[in-house]
Design an enzyme around this catalytic site. Structure first.
Site, PDB file in Angstrom:
ATOM      1  N   GLY A 102       0.727  -1.214  -0.348  1.00  0.00           N
ATOM      2  CA  GLY A 102      -0.147   0.050   0.111  1.00  0.00           C
ATOM      3  C   GLY A 102       0.597   1.230   0.099  1.00  0.00           C
ATOM      4  O   GLY A 102       0.267   2.341  -0.120  1.00  0.00           O
ATOM      5  N   PRO A 161       4.550  -4.944  -0.879  1.00  0.00           N
ATOM      6  CA  PRO A 161       4.443  -4.093  -1.703  1.00  0.00           C
ATOM      7  C   PRO A 161       4.327  -4.507  -3.052  1.00  0.00           C
ATOM      8  O   PRO A 161       4.987  -5.538  -3.606  1.00  0.00           O
ATOM      9  CB  PRO A 161       5.965  -3.332  -1.335  1.00  0.00           C
ATOM     10  CG  PRO A 161       6.607  -4.519  -0.799  1.00  0.00           C
ATOM     11  CD  PRO A 161       6.046  -5.597  -0.458  1.00  0.00           C
ATOM     12  N   GLY A 162       3.558  -3.475  -3.871  1.00  0.00           N
ATOM     13  CA  GLY A 162       3.473  -4.012  -5.392  1.00  0.00           C
ATOM     14  C   GLY A 162       3.791  -2.468  -5.851  1.00  0.00           C
ATOM     15  O   GLY A 162       4.758  -2.214  -6.517  1.00  0.00           O
ATOM     16  N   ARG A 163       2.890  -1.619  -5.861  1.00  0.00           N
ATOM     17  CA  ARG A 163       3.182  -0.341  -6.522  1.00  0.00           C
ATOM     18  C   ARG A 163       4.463   0.372  -6.092  1.00  0.00           C
ATOM     19  O   ARG A 163       5.099   0.906  -7.077  1.00  0.00           O
ATOM     20  CB  ARG A 163       2.019   0.663  -6.108  1.00  0.00           C
ATOM     21  CG  ARG A 163       1.866   1.951  -6.987  1.00  0.00           C
ATOM     22  CD  ARG A 163       0.921   2.889  -6.326  1.00  0.00           C
ATOM     23  NE  ARG A 163      -0.290   2.435  -5.951  1.00  0.00           N
ATOM     24  CZ  ARG A 163      -1.330   2.140  -6.507  1.00  0.00           C
ATOM     25  NH1 ARG A 163      -1.508   2.789  -7.887  1.00  0.00           N
ATOM     26  NH2 ARG A 163      -2.426   1.795  -5.951  1.00  0.00           N
ATOM     27  N   ARG A 212      -5.995   2.982 -15.696  1.00  0.00           N
ATOM     28  CA  ARG A 212      -6.196   3.757 -14.277  1.00  0.00           C
ATOM     29  C   ARG A 212      -6.814   5.254 -14.297  1.00  0.00           C
ATOM     30  O   ARG A 212      -7.790   5.539 -13.695  1.00  0.00           O
ATOM     31  CB  ARG A 212      -4.725   3.977 -13.538  1.00  0.00           C
ATOM     32  CG  ARG A 212      -4.151   2.331 -13.465  1.00  0.00           C
ATOM     33  CD  ARG A 212      -3.030   2.672 -12.558  1.00  0.00           C
ATOM     34  NE  ARG A 212      -3.213   3.052 -11.083  1.00  0.00           N
ATOM     35  CZ  ARG A 212      -3.031   4.120 -10.455  1.00  0.00           C
ATOM     36  NH1 ARG A 212      -2.396   5.168 -11.101  1.00  0.00           N
ATOM     37  NH2 ARG A 212      -3.494   4.592  -9.299  1.00  0.00           N
ATOM     38  N   TYR A 272     -10.391   5.094 -12.319  1.00  0.00           N
ATOM     39  CA  TYR A 272     -10.369   5.845 -10.836  1.00  0.00           C
ATOM     40  C   TYR A 272     -10.007   7.359 -11.071  1.00  0.00           C
ATOM     41  O   TYR A 272     -10.008   8.019 -10.272  1.00  0.00           O
ATOM     42  CB  TYR A 272      -8.965   5.415 -10.416  1.00  0.00           C
ATOM     43  CG  TYR A 272      -8.613   3.886 -10.152  1.00  0.00           C
ATOM     44  CD1 TYR A 272      -9.546   2.977  -9.706  1.00  0.00           C
ATOM     45  CD2 TYR A 272      -7.578   3.264 -10.819  1.00  0.00           C
ATOM     46  CE1 TYR A 272      -9.562   1.772  -9.551  1.00  0.00           C
ATOM     47  CE2 TYR A 272      -7.277   1.726 -10.548  1.00  0.00           C
ATOM     48  CZ  TYR A 272      -8.225   1.171  -9.980  1.00  0.00           C
ATOM     49  OH  TYR A 272      -8.011  -0.488 -10.174  1.00  0.00           O
ATOM     50  N   CYS A 280     -13.512   3.515 -28.303  1.00  0.00           N
ATOM     51  CA  CYS A 280     -14.768   4.089 -28.247  1.00  0.00           C
ATOM     52  C   CYS A 280     -15.422   4.018 -27.046  1.00  0.00           C
ATOM     53  O   CYS A 280     -16.368   3.382 -26.777  1.00  0.00           O
ATOM     54  CB  CYS A 280     -15.521   3.299 -29.241  1.00  0.00           C
ATOM     55  SG  CYS A 280     -15.091   3.392 -30.911  1.00  0.00           S
ATOM     56  N   GLU A 281     -14.977   4.794 -26.112  1.00  0.00           N
ATOM     57  CA  GLU A 281     -15.452   5.042 -24.948  1.00  0.00           C
ATOM     58  C   GLU A 281     -15.022   6.621 -24.416  1.00  0.00           C
ATOM     59  O   GLU A 281     -14.052   7.040 -24.631  1.00  0.00           O
ATOM     60  CB  GLU A 281     -14.904   4.069 -23.675  1.00  0.00           C
ATOM     61  CG  GLU A 281     -14.929   2.618 -23.840  1.00  0.00           C
ATOM     62  CD  GLU A 281     -16.352   2.217 -23.340  1.00  0.00           C
ATOM     63  OE1 GLU A 281     -16.955   3.020 -22.490  1.00  0.00           O
ATOM     64  OE2 GLU A 281     -16.720   1.156 -23.907  1.00  0.00           O
TER      65      GLU A 281
END
Ligand code: LLP
Length: 464
Positions: free
Chosen positions: A253, A293-295, A332, A336, A363-364
């Site tokens: 985190g 930890p990842g990010r 992302r 988010y 197409c969004e």
């Protein structure tokens, strides 16, 4: 790396990405423009040195405290990245049998694998047991029953922790909060002790530890200290009841700086504070501390390179910069509203500076990479989307029949491809042909035309 030319880069940890005095962006010793010429765009470019620096920063921050760093595979799970992380001695935090398989395929040690996740399936559990992973982080009473059932049937012992839902507000975006009481993660406080007491009586369960993960992109140490307080009470209470835990897993985190004005939560700040809090509050000397930890390992270690396709103006003076990357490569911003810095790889003195919405071809209407960006670019220019290593490629999709992007790792002056490029032909190759329509164009001919078009565009790029 050519440190002598190094211009400070606020969006990396000072390792990996830098600009020449003329303003050209490099990854280690390689000009990013050369990577784009060779591999096309969109392409993810990871710096080996930047990943290694982060893993070492975690390791060093523990000092002599017994610990295990388990890299969260979900942040970026391509084999070469996992191989690099494993070679540096780290373990893995996995959330599926698939992630466990990837970790093992990459040379990961099963004894350093923890397995979290609220919906562990029977096949996943069986695989994890047979592979001999270090610990299941149990997320519900029903899951303990299922893990015990499978372990019994296979004649194995499952090593477990209970993942506690501490009901703590980590002050993070609601999309990535996991430690609040109303989230689906972890076991609620009132059920924790009874669950351990039940687990202690099950023959094929061995109780190892306790775990927690409060959320992602956490900016300060304070919520972690609150978490240690909650977990320490359980550890001490369990010890009184005759259940001695050997590790305490504090999750992942730690935040990173996506914007030059944001501050990362550095391992050198977070980890010593956690070690101190655990030593102070947990009455088991030398309990092993795990983190996931990842990010904070991989985010700053990569950029997503993309080429400007067109500039166009919309109503009300809105200017669009349409690039060849999109929400399918980096979702992302779309889901988010996350900020990623977007920078030209090389300054373009001929281009007009203007405020642009950088959008992709999908197409969004949520398909954007960054709005209101002050950029001087023209069609054909290369842009680097920064801090793209975490939850970039691992969340990529093939929506709109867009193949997954290429990924490479730079190691000094070498560029190591991390996969073979995917094309749309790979996407349709496994699909059934029902024969309902008689084809207007022979499908094999269409495939050939498509391949030839790819070759045509590649020849033009390399000739440029
Ligand atoms: N451990 C557990 C149990 C987790 O659920 C997570 C992330 C981590 C560790 C690693 O957290 P990190 O150190 O990377 O913050 N897709 C979102 C992030 C989702 C995080 C999910 N869990 C994003 O792009 O921001």
């Amino acid at each position: 790396m050519a440190e002598n030319l190094n211009r400070p880069d606020s969006l990396s940890t000072g390792v990996g990405f830098w600009r020449t005095p003329e303003g050209e962006l490099f990854c280690e010793d390689v000009a990013l423009a050369d990577v784009a010429r060779r591999y096309g765009t969109p392409v993810y470019v990871y710096s080996r040195a930047a990943v290694a620096e982060r893993v070492r920063a975690y390791e060093a921050a523990f000092g002599d405290a017994p610990h295990q760093v388990c890299y969260a595979v979900k942040a970026a799970s391509t084999r070469g990245i996992l191989e690099l992380v494993a070679s540096l001695g780290a373990g893995f935090d996995c959330v599926s049998g698939g992630e466990i398989l990837r970790a093992l395929e990459a040379g990961g040690d099963p004894k350093k694998i923890v397995y979290s996740g609220v919906g562990k399936g029977e096949a996943d559990i069986a695989f994890a047991l047979e592979a001999g992973i270090r610990c299941f982080n149990i997320e519900s009473p029903a899951e303990l029953d299922r893990i015990h059932d499978v372990a019994l049937a296979l004649g194995r012992t499952a090593h477990v922790s209970v993942r506690v839902n501490p009901n703590i507000d980590a002050h993070v975006d609601a999309h990535v909060a996991t430690g609040l009481g109303d989230s689906k993660f972890g076991v609620k406080l009132t059920e924790v002790i009874p669950l351990y007491e039940k687990a202690a009586k099950l023959p094929n369960i061995h109780i190892e530890g306790i775990s927690c993960h409060i959320g992602s992109l956490v900016e300060s140490v304070a919520p972690y200290l609150q978490m240690v307080e909650v977990l320490a009470k359980f550890v001490n209470e369990l010890q009184k009841r005759g259940i001695t835990l050997s590790h305490i897993d504090l999750g992942g985190g730690a935040g990173v700086a996506y914007h030059p004005e944001e501050k990362a939560l550095e391992p050198s700040v977070l980890i010593p504070a956690l070690v101190e809090a655990v030593r102070r509050e947990v009455h088991i000397p030398d309990i092993e501390i795990f983190v996931e930890p990842g990010r904070s390992i991989i985010a700053q270690a990569a950029v997503l390179l993309t080429t400007v396709q067109y500039l166009k103006s919309g109503l009300f003076e809105r200017q669009f910069c349409i690039v060849d990357a999109s929400m399918t490569e980096l979702i992302r911003p779309a889901i988010y509203g996350s900020y990623h810095a977007i920078e030209p790889v090389r300054p373009n003195p001929k281009a007009k500076r203007q405020i642009l919405n950088v959008v992709g071809p999908v197409c969004e209407s949520t398909d954007f990479l960054g709005n209101d960006r002050d950029l001087a670019v023209e069609a054909g220019d290369l842009l680097a989307v920064r801090t793209a290593g975490a939850y970039g490629m691992s969340m990529a999709s093939t929506y709109n029949s867009r193949p997954l992007p290429m990924e490479v790792m730079v190691d000094g002056g070498r560029v190591l491809p991390l996969r073979r490029p995917q094309t749309v032909l790979d996407l349709s190759a496994g699909e059934a042909r029902l024969g309902f329509a008689s084809p207007a164009v022979d499908p094999a001919h269409a495939d050939r035309l498509f391949e030839e078009a790819l070759g045509f565009s590649q020849r033009r790029r390399v000739a440029d």
